[in-house]
Scaffold this motif. Structure first.
Motif, mmCIF file in Angstrom:
data_model
loop_
_atom_site.group_PDB
_atom_site.id
_atom_site.type_symbol
_atom_site.label_atom_id
_atom_site.label_comp_id
_atom_site.label_asym_id
_atom_site.label_seq_id
_atom_site.Cartn_x
_atom_site.Cartn_y
_atom_site.Cartn_z
ATOM 1 N N ARG A 64 -5.553 -53.257 -43.036
ATOM 2 C CA ARG A 64 -6.646 -53.015 -42.091
ATOM 3 C C ARG A 64 -6.292 -53.484 -40.680
ATOM 4 N N MET A 65 -5.485 -54.506 -40.570
ATOM 5 C CA MET A 65 -5.063 -54.959 -39.247
ATOM 6 C C MET A 65 -4.400 -53.821 -38.477
ATOM 7 N N PHE A 66 -3.471 -53.143 -39.136
ATOM 8 C CA PHE A 66 -2.736 -52.069 -38.464
ATOM 9 C C PHE A 66 -3.622 -50.855 -38.210
ATOM 10 N N SER A 67 -4.476 -50.522 -39.180
ATOM 11 C CA SER A 67 -5.326 -49.338 -39.004
ATOM 12 C C SER A 67 -6.371 -49.564 -37.921
ATOM 13 N N ARG A 68 -6.886 -50.780 -37.827
ATOM 14 C CA ARG A 68 -7.884 -51.074 -36.794
ATOM 15 C C ARG A 68 -7.253 -51.112 -35.408
ATOM 16 N N PHE A 69 -6.059 -51.674 -35.323
ATOM 17 C CA PHE A 69 -5.380 -51.671 -34.029
ATOM 18 C C PHE A 69 -5.128 -50.236 -33.567
ATOM 19 N N PHE A 70 -4.653 -49.391 -34.474
ATOM 20 C CA PHE A 70 -4.383 -47.990 -34.126
ATOM 21 C C PHE A 70 -5.676 -47.276 -33.714
ATOM 22 N N LYS A 71 -6.759 -47.558 -34.440
ATOM 23 C CA LYS A 71 -8.038 -46.921 -34.139
ATOM 24 C C LYS A 71 -8.500 -47.260 -32.730
ATOM 25 N N CYS A 72 -8.431 -48.541 -32.369
ATOM 26 C CA CYS A 72 -8.943 -48.970 -31.064
ATOM 27 C C CYS A 72 -7.985 -48.640 -29.925
ATOM 28 N N TYR A 73 -6.716 -48.912 -30.135
ATOM 29 C CA TYR A 73 -5.759 -48.779 -29.034
ATOM 30 C C TYR A 73 -5.314 -47.340 -28.805
ATOM 31 N N VAL A 74 -5.243 -46.540 -29.870
ATOM 32 C CA VAL A 74 -4.759 -45.163 -29.747
ATOM 33 C C VAL A 74 -5.900 -44.158 -29.828
ATOM 34 N N ARG A 75 -6.609 -44.129 -30.959
ATOM 35 C CA ARG A 75 -7.641 -43.103 -31.151
ATOM 36 C C ARG A 75 -8.791 -43.267 -30.161
ATOM 37 N N ARG A 76 -9.166 -44.509 -29.862
ATOM 38 C CA ARG A 76 -10.253 -44.744 -28.912
ATOM 39 C C ARG A 76 -9.738 -45.057 -27.505
ATOM 40 N N LYS A 77 -8.460 -44.828 -27.312
ATOM 41 C CA LYS A 77 -7.828 -44.816 -25.988
ATOM 42 C C LYS A 77 -7.883 -46.167 -25.274
ATOM 43 N N GLY A 78 -7.759 -47.236 -26.047
ATOM 44 C CA GLY A 78 -7.719 -48.548 -25.432
ATOM 45 C C GLY A 78 -6.536 -48.727 -24.493
ATOM 46 N N TYR A 79 -5.466 -47.954 -24.718
ATOM 47 C CA TYR A 79 -4.289 -48.036 -23.848
ATOM 48 C C TYR A 79 -4.624 -47.707 -22.399
ATOM 49 N N ARG A 80 -5.724 -46.976 -22.181
ATOM 50 C CA ARG A 80 -6.115 -46.630 -20.812
ATOM 51 C C ARG A 80 -6.627 -47.842 -20.036
ATOM 52 N N GLU A 81 -6.940 -48.925 -20.734
ATOM 53 C CA GLU A 81 -7.456 -50.133 -20.086
ATOM 54 C C GLU A 81 -6.368 -51.167 -19.817
ATOM 55 N N GLY A 82 -5.098 -50.796 -20.075
ATOM 56 C CA GLY A 82 -4.013 -51.736 -19.833
ATOM 57 C C GLY A 82 -4.081 -52.937 -20.767
ATOM 58 N N GLY A 83 -3.825 -54.131 -20.223
ATOM 59 C CA GLY A 83 -3.795 -55.343 -21.031
ATOM 60 C C GLY A 83 -5.125 -55.666 -21.694
ATOM 61 N N MET A 84 -6.238 -55.357 -21.028
ATOM 62 C CA MET A 84 -7.556 -55.627 -21.618
ATOM 63 C C MET A 84 -7.764 -54.768 -22.866
ATOM 64 N N GLY A 85 -7.341 -53.525 -22.821
ATOM 65 C CA GLY A 85 -7.468 -52.661 -23.988
ATOM 66 C C GLY A 85 -6.620 -53.158 -25.145
ATOM 67 N N PHE A 86 -5.435 -53.664 -24.835
ATOM 68 C CA PHE A 86 -4.571 -54.244 -25.861
ATOM 69 C C PHE A 86 -5.237 -55.463 -26.489
ATOM 70 N N LEU A 87 -5.844 -56.308 -25.657
ATOM 71 C CA LEU A 87 -6.501 -57.515 -26.163
ATOM 72 C C LEU A 87 -7.684 -57.168 -27.052
ATOM 73 N N VAL A 88 -8.489 -56.192 -26.648
ATOM 74 C CA VAL A 88 -9.616 -55.760 -27.474
ATOM 75 C C VAL A 88 -9.114 -55.266 -28.829
#
Length: 264
Positions: free
Chosen positions: A220-244
């Motif tokens: 779940r750690m990996f799937s949740r990270f992928f969901k937030c950072y990739v599918r929900r485009k957290g990468y667009r927020e830079g470091g803050m998106g990575f932290l979330v």
């Protein structure tokens, strides 16, 4: 009750009564601003949970119907708060949320015309003064929630953190304007929230009798990270998106480890 005139028929029809419901714990620094932003409603309900600051007095001074008590289960205190509302419709917000004038107008228009029973509100989440729009979810932040509903249509489940929600009736369309949510004051506040949430979740897991497994939570750690950072485009927020995304990914694993290795 205020009456509105039907222009075409000349028939007087009752206005739709709207209640705002807020559950607060030691929110003396944020509650007054929240109450100002829901002043457009007909009734404000504030439930003060284990408050030992000026939260209750601030609510009273603002003219809100105020109730004080102590609840260990988030779902129970939220259901208590909803039960105090007398409006035809309920707007449920937290003490760290603001409703803009545009959203207030939209809410009034929707409840006067909709045939549905509940509607989704979009959320703009802020860390300090910074808007972080992308990447939220997976039990660590809400990109939206069903916060506008007819009285009796929403019921919270018996969990300490992120309780399950049940609805009666038909789900309506998503509103256009967004709730402003000042979710964390800074990064340290975010990390403290992760600690608090995981402690409460661990208690729920222990009570359920099924805390899960290390391997499942690792997945779940990996799937949740992928969901937030990739599918929900957290990468667009830079470091803050990575932290979330990191916090969202760690939440189930830390909850599991606390449930397994800590006594309470």
């Amino acid at each position: 009750m205020v009456q509105t005139e039907a222009v075409k028929t000349g028939i007087s029809t009752p206005a739709v009564k709207l209640s705002a419901v807020i559950v607060a714990h030691n929110e003396e620094d944020r509650l007054a601003s929240c109450l100002t932003h829901v002043a457009f409603v007909d009734e404000i309900i504030v439930v003060c949970d284990k408050c030992n600051d000026q939260t209750e007095q601030i609510a009273i001074d603002a003219g809100a119907k105020t109730f004080a008590g102590s609840w260990h289960i988030e779902g129970e205190r939220r259901n208590f708060a909803l039960a105090q509302a007398s409006g035809d419709w309920i707007l449920e917000v937290d003490a760290d949320e603001h409703v803009s004038a545009e959203l207030a107008d939209e809410i009034r228009q929707v409840i006067a015309t909709t045939n549905y029973d509940y509607h989704q509100l979009l959320v703009d989440n802020y860390i300090g003064d910074r808007l972080v729009r992308y990447g939220w979810g997976a039990s660590f932040g809400k990109p939206g929630y069903a916060g506008l509903f007819r009285r009796g249509a929403k019921h919270w489940g018996p969990q300490r953190v992120h309780p399950a929600v049940k609805f009666q009736g038909r789900k309506g369309f998503e509103l256009k304007y967004r709730v402003r949510h000042y979710v964390d004051r800074n990064i340290s506040d975010m990390i403290r929230r992760l600690d608090s949430y995981s402690t409460a979740r661990a208690a729920d897991l222990r009570e359920s009798g099924n805390i899960g497994s290390f391997s499942n939570n690792l997945r779940r750690m990996f799937s949740r990270f992928f969901k937030c950072y990739v599918r929900r485009k957290g990468y667009r927020e830079g470091g803050m998106g990575f932290l979330v995304a990191i916090c969202a990914a760690l939440f189930p694993m830390i909850s599991y480890l606390k449930a397994r290795y800590e006594d309470n």
